[in-house]
Design an enzyme around this catalytic site. Structure first.
Site, PDB file in Angstrom:
ATOM      1  N   ARG A 123      69.409  42.095  63.131  1.00 19.18           N
ATOM      2  CA  ARG A 123      69.284  43.572  64.462  1.00 19.18           C
ATOM      3  C   ARG A 123      71.039  44.070  63.796  1.00 19.18           C
ATOM      4  NH1 ARG A 123      69.572  38.569  67.487  1.00 19.18           N
ATOM      5  NH2 ARG A 123      67.009  38.797  68.257  1.00 19.18           N
ATOM      6  N   LYS A 145      69.231  58.372  58.723  1.00 17.07           N
ATOM      7  CA  LYS A 145      67.668  57.811  58.655  1.00 17.07           C
ATOM      8  C   LYS A 145      67.175  56.919  57.536  1.00 17.07           C
ATOM      9  CE  LYS A 145      65.939  62.067  60.768  1.00 17.07           C
ATOM     10  NZ  LYS A 145      64.527  63.032  60.092  1.00 17.07           N
ATOM     11  N   GLU A 187      65.554  70.555  48.045  1.00 20.15           N
ATOM     12  CA  GLU A 187      66.672  69.847  48.867  1.00 20.15           C
ATOM     13  C   GLU A 187      67.697  71.096  48.263  1.00 20.15           C
ATOM     14  OE1 GLU A 187      65.009  68.622  51.600  1.00 20.15           O
ATOM     15  OE2 GLU A 187      63.663  67.838  50.695  1.00 20.15           O
ATOM     16  N   LYS A 226      74.705  68.910  55.485  1.00 21.50           N
ATOM     17  CA  LYS A 226      74.304  68.056  56.125  1.00 21.50           C
ATOM     18  C   LYS A 226      74.972  67.072  57.008  1.00 21.50           C
ATOM     19  CE  LYS A 226      70.225  64.345  56.451  1.00 21.50           C
ATOM     20  NZ  LYS A 226      69.698  63.955  55.525  1.00 21.50           N
ATOM     21  N   GLU A 236      68.463  63.275  66.231  1.00 25.21           N
ATOM     22  CA  GLU A 236      67.355  64.717  66.241  1.00 25.21           C
ATOM     23  C   GLU A 236      66.879  65.357  67.520  1.00 25.21           C
ATOM     24  OE1 GLU A 236      65.135  64.407  62.205  1.00 25.21           O
ATOM     25  OE2 GLU A 236      63.616  65.986  62.816  1.00 25.21           O
ATOM     26  N   ARG A 240      69.275  69.054  65.045  1.00 22.35           N
ATOM     27  CA  ARG A 240      68.963  68.699  63.457  1.00 22.35           C
ATOM     28  C   ARG A 240      67.457  68.793  63.156  1.00 22.35           C
ATOM     29  NH1 ARG A 240      70.087  62.151  61.616  1.00 22.35           N
ATOM     30  NH2 ARG A 240      69.288  62.136  59.083  1.00 22.35           N
ATOM     31  N   ASN A 244      64.440  70.394  58.528  1.00 22.55           N
ATOM     32  CA  ASN A 244      62.816  70.592  58.483  1.00 22.55           C
ATOM     33  C   ASN A 244      62.743  72.093  57.870  1.00 22.55           C
ATOM     34  OD1 ASN A 244      62.625  67.913  59.244  1.00 22.55           O
ATOM     35  ND2 ASN A 244      62.080  68.628  61.051  1.00 22.55           N
ATOM     36  N   HIS A 247      59.221  72.123  56.307  1.00 21.52           N
ATOM     37  CA  HIS A 247      59.206  70.950  55.899  1.00 21.52           C
ATOM     38  C   HIS A 247      57.079  70.710  56.746  1.00 21.52           C
ATOM     39  CE1 HIS A 247      62.760  69.407  53.639  1.00 21.52           C
ATOM     40  NE2 HIS A 247      62.163  68.190  53.541  1.00 21.52           N
ATOM     41  N   HIS A 251      54.787  69.242  53.739  1.00 22.40           N
ATOM     42  CA  HIS A 251      53.841  68.327  53.936  1.00 22.40           C
ATOM     43  C   HIS A 251      52.611  68.081  53.915  1.00 22.40           C
ATOM     44  CE1 HIS A 251      57.814  66.500  56.352  1.00 22.40           C
ATOM     45  NE2 HIS A 251      57.702  66.210  55.643  1.00 22.40           N
ATOM     46  N   HIS A 264      57.376  66.064  46.314  1.00 26.73           N
ATOM     47  CA  HIS A 264      57.605  65.976  47.708  1.00 26.73           C
ATOM     48  C   HIS A 264      58.582  67.780  47.516  1.00 26.73           C
ATOM     49  CE1 HIS A 264      59.112  66.098  51.734  1.00 26.73           C
ATOM     50  NE2 HIS A 264      61.168  66.058  51.317  1.00 26.73           N
TER      51      HIS A 264
HETATM   52  N1  NAD Z   1      66.469  59.345  54.665  1.00 35.92           N
HETATM   53  C1  NAD Z   1      66.308  60.552  54.820  1.00 35.92           C
HETATM   54  O1  NAD Z   1      66.756  61.172  55.793  1.00 35.92           O
HETATM   55  C2  NAD Z   1      65.283  61.188  53.472  1.00 35.92           C
HETATM   56  C3  NAD Z   1      65.342  62.411  53.206  1.00 35.92           C
HETATM   57  C4  NAD Z   1      64.605  62.757  52.373  1.00 35.92           C
HETATM   58  C5  NAD Z   1      63.911  62.494  51.068  1.00 35.92           C
HETATM   59  N2  NAD Z   1      63.933  60.747  51.358  1.00 35.92           N
HETATM   60  C6  NAD Z   1      62.529  59.901  51.494  1.00 35.92           C
HETATM   61  O2  NAD Z   1      63.348  59.549  49.382  1.00 35.92           O
HETATM   62  C7  NAD Z   1      62.675  59.565  49.206  1.00 35.92           C
HETATM   63  C8  NAD Z   1      62.045  59.974  48.198  1.00 35.92           C
HETATM   64  O3  NAD Z   1      63.423  60.189  47.434  1.00 35.92           O
HETATM   65  P1  NAD Z   1      63.714  60.450  45.972  1.00 35.92           P
HETATM   66  O4  NAD Z   1      62.738  61.799  45.455  1.00 35.92           O
HETATM   67  O5  NAD Z   1      64.890  59.575  45.572  1.00 35.92           O
HETATM   68  O6  NAD Z   1      62.440  59.546  44.604  1.00 35.92           O
HETATM   69  P2  NAD Z   1      63.008  57.776  44.465  1.00 35.92           P
HETATM   70  O7  NAD Z   1      63.453  56.880  45.357  1.00 35.92           O
HETATM   71  O8  NAD Z   1      61.172  57.185  44.002  1.00 35.92           O
HETATM   72  O9  NAD Z   1      63.557  57.765  43.066  1.00 35.92           O
HETATM   73  C9  NAD Z   1      62.607  59.054  41.919  1.00 35.92           C
HETATM   74  C10 NAD Z   1      61.781  57.925  40.286  1.00 35.92           C
HETATM   75  O10 NAD Z   1      63.445  58.455  39.869  1.00 35.92           O
HETATM   76  C11 NAD Z   1      64.075  56.946  39.551  1.00 35.92           C
HETATM   77  N3  NAD Z   1      65.180  57.180  39.150  1.00 35.92           N
HETATM   78  C12 NAD Z   1      66.249  57.021  39.771  1.00 35.92           C
HETATM   79  N4  NAD Z   1      67.679  57.084  40.135  1.00 35.92           N
HETATM   80  C13 NAD Z   1      67.320  57.469  38.145  1.00 35.92           C
HETATM   81  C14 NAD Z   1      68.229  58.032  37.599  1.00 35.92           C
HETATM   82  N5  NAD Z   1      69.681  58.419  38.006  1.00 35.92           N
HETATM   83  N6  NAD Z   1      67.528  58.092  36.199  1.00 35.92           N
HETATM   84  C15 NAD Z   1      66.541  58.025  36.223  1.00 35.92           C
HETATM   85  N7  NAD Z   1      65.748  57.530  36.518  1.00 35.92           N
HETATM   86  C16 NAD Z   1      66.272  57.489  38.177  1.00 35.92           C
HETATM   87  C17 NAD Z   1      63.261  56.486  40.388  1.00 35.92           C
HETATM   88  O11 NAD Z   1      63.741  54.909  39.445  1.00 35.92           O
HETATM   89  C18 NAD Z   1      61.914  57.279  40.362  1.00 35.92           C
HETATM   90  O12 NAD Z   1      61.259  56.484  39.174  1.00 35.92           O
HETATM   91  C19 NAD Z   1      61.295  59.183  50.315  1.00 35.92           C
HETATM   92  O13 NAD Z   1      60.925  58.194  49.944  1.00 35.92           O
HETATM   93  C20 NAD Z   1      61.399  60.218  50.997  1.00 35.92           C
HETATM   94  O14 NAD Z   1      61.275  59.946  52.446  1.00 35.92           O
HETATM   95  C21 NAD Z   1      64.481  60.387  53.285  1.00 35.92           C
HETATM   96 ZN    ZN Z   2      63.004  67.016  51.668  1.00 40.65          ZN
END
Ligand code: NAD
Ligand code: ZN
Length: 357
Positions: A123, A145, A187, A226, A236, A240, A244, A247, A251, A264
């Site tokens: 939990r 999130k 972003e 942020k 949100e 917050r 978006n 987005h 999306h 993305h």
């Molecule tokens: N929680 C939130 O508020 C929030 C906000 C925006 C996005 N997200 C989520 O984030 C995700 C996308 O994250 P992302 O864009 O970081 O993608 P990701 O985590 O898939 O990373 C992208 C790629 O880069 C590689 N990588 C990571 N760090 C590296 C480094 N330092 N050197 C070389 N390669 C590296 C990873 O292995 C992967 O192949 C989505 O699932 C999205 O829904 C969440």
């Molecule tokens: Zn985004």
């Protein structure tokens, strides 16, 4: 010795925490994992191959408990139930208890799933975000999130669970594939136009794709922005939603192409362009705002054109829609966003009028 690191406080009433952007941050870890025999480190195979050994070395240097890698396959397609189960199995194997702490060492995929696993385990146990992508540093590691994807949609199963600490070292971005870097820049640009003229000017003058002190300052500014938004509206309920920006259209663009054509960030970039033109077209935004946003996008290779009218059916399917209306984030001026609840019928009419082919 901490070499250079600014502390940014995320001032949530119930669970405040700090974000550090800089180098030398491992020495901040010990108090968070004190008394723990083993610390699960959720990471993906790419990140661990590059940086796992370095992290393991810090066990001895900083007198940390054993850091046990819990490795997942890289990529969005693995942010799912199956991976979550494997993470839980590793938590059990390492006897993670209520007082324990988990590290999330990777991009947004790792951060989201590790955070969600921490939210669920007994939990809720503490976790620390160590973001390794630009997107994760400026966006996903801050704000609490957490989520996984299911068949019915992305991020549909999740929880708000704030990290106890965020440690971002921009030097790790040197190995990030260019497309991922660029995706994170979308972003960054989103944050800049929501926040201030000053940040926009910084982004226009920075060298695209380069990890330097200027980028570090920009990351700090994004985190500060942020963090302030999240501190005012953790769940949100209102403010917050401004995060978006771009987005809703973004999306829809991702969905239209089955999440294959664009990253993305690229989709959000195209979405911001539509949102800016929409805002200007209906008189809400200051004249000229769309060309200013386009200049920022162009500077970072993100000037992408997508047809807005085609997106209508995809917008209707967005999970953020409620009933017959959608909350559109528009900009009055740079640094002054507004959320406008817009009925679909009106959105459809305006898009058709404004973007007629
Ligand atoms: N929680 C939130 O508020 C929030 C906000 C925006 C996005 N997200 C989520 O984030 C995700 C996308 O994250 P992302 O864009 O970081 O993608 P990701 O985590 O898939 O990373 C992208 C790629 O880069 C590689 N990588 C990571 N760090 C590296 C480094 N330092 N050197 C070389 N390669 C590296 C990873 O292995 C992967 O192949 C989505 O699932 C999205 O829904 C969440
Ligand atoms: Zn985004």
């Amino acid at each position: 010795m901490i070499l250079s690191m600014d502390e940014i406080e995320i001032k949530l009433v119930a669970n405040p925490y700090s974000v550090y952007v800089g180098t030398g941050w491992m020495e901040l870890l010990p108090p968070f994992v004190e008394g723990q025999a083993r610390v699960p480190v959720v990471s993906d195979r790419n990140v661990w191959r590059l940086y796992g050994e370095g992290l393991k070395n810090s066990e001895e240097v900083y007198g940390l408990p054993e850091l046990v890698p819990v490795l997942i396959q890289p990529g969005e397609s693995h942010k799912n139930m199956k991976t979550l189960e494997k993470i839980f199995a590793a938590f059990a194997e390492n006897e993670l208890d209520r007082s324990g702490c988990v590290l999330a060492f990777g991009g947004g995929v790792v951060g989201d799933i590790a955070g969600f696993a921490a939210a669920c385990w007994m939990r809720g146990v503490r976790y620390i975000q160590i973001p390794t992508t630009l997107l994760a540093m400026v966006d996903s590691s801050v704000g609490g999130k957490t989520a996984i994807d299911i068949q019915a949609g992305k991020n549909l199963v999740g929880a708000f669970h704030q990290p106890s600490l965020v440690l971002a070292n921009p030097a790790l971005l040197r190995t990030l594939p260019p497309l991922e870097f660029q995706s994170g820049m979308a972003e960054v640009i989103k944050t800049a136009v929501l926040s201030s003229e000053e940040l926009c000017a910084g982004i226009l003058s920075m060298e695209p794709g380069v990890v330097d002190p200027e980028l570090e300052c920009v990351i700090r500014a994004c985190v500060r922005f942020k963090g302030d938004v999240v501190a005012q509206d953790e769940h949100e309920g209102g403010l917050r939603k401004i995060l978006n920006f771009g987005h809703t259209f973004g999306h829809a663009i991702e969905a239209k192409y089955g999440f294959k054509k664009y990253t993305h960030g690229q989709a959000v970039a195209a979405g911001m362009r539509i949102a800016a033109r929409y805002g200007e077209g209906c008189g809400i935004s200051e004249k000229g705002i769309s060309s200013r946003i386009e200049a920022l996008l162009k500077r970072h290779g993100l000037l992408i054109e997508e047809d807005a009218v085609d997106l209508i059916p995809w917008i209707r399917n967005d999970k953020k829609t409620h009933g017959e209306a959608i909350d559109l984030v528009l900009l009055k001026y740079i640094g002054e966003p507004v959320v406008i609840p817009t009925p679909f019928s009106e959105l459809e009419r305006t898009l058709k009028k404004m973007f007629k082919k």
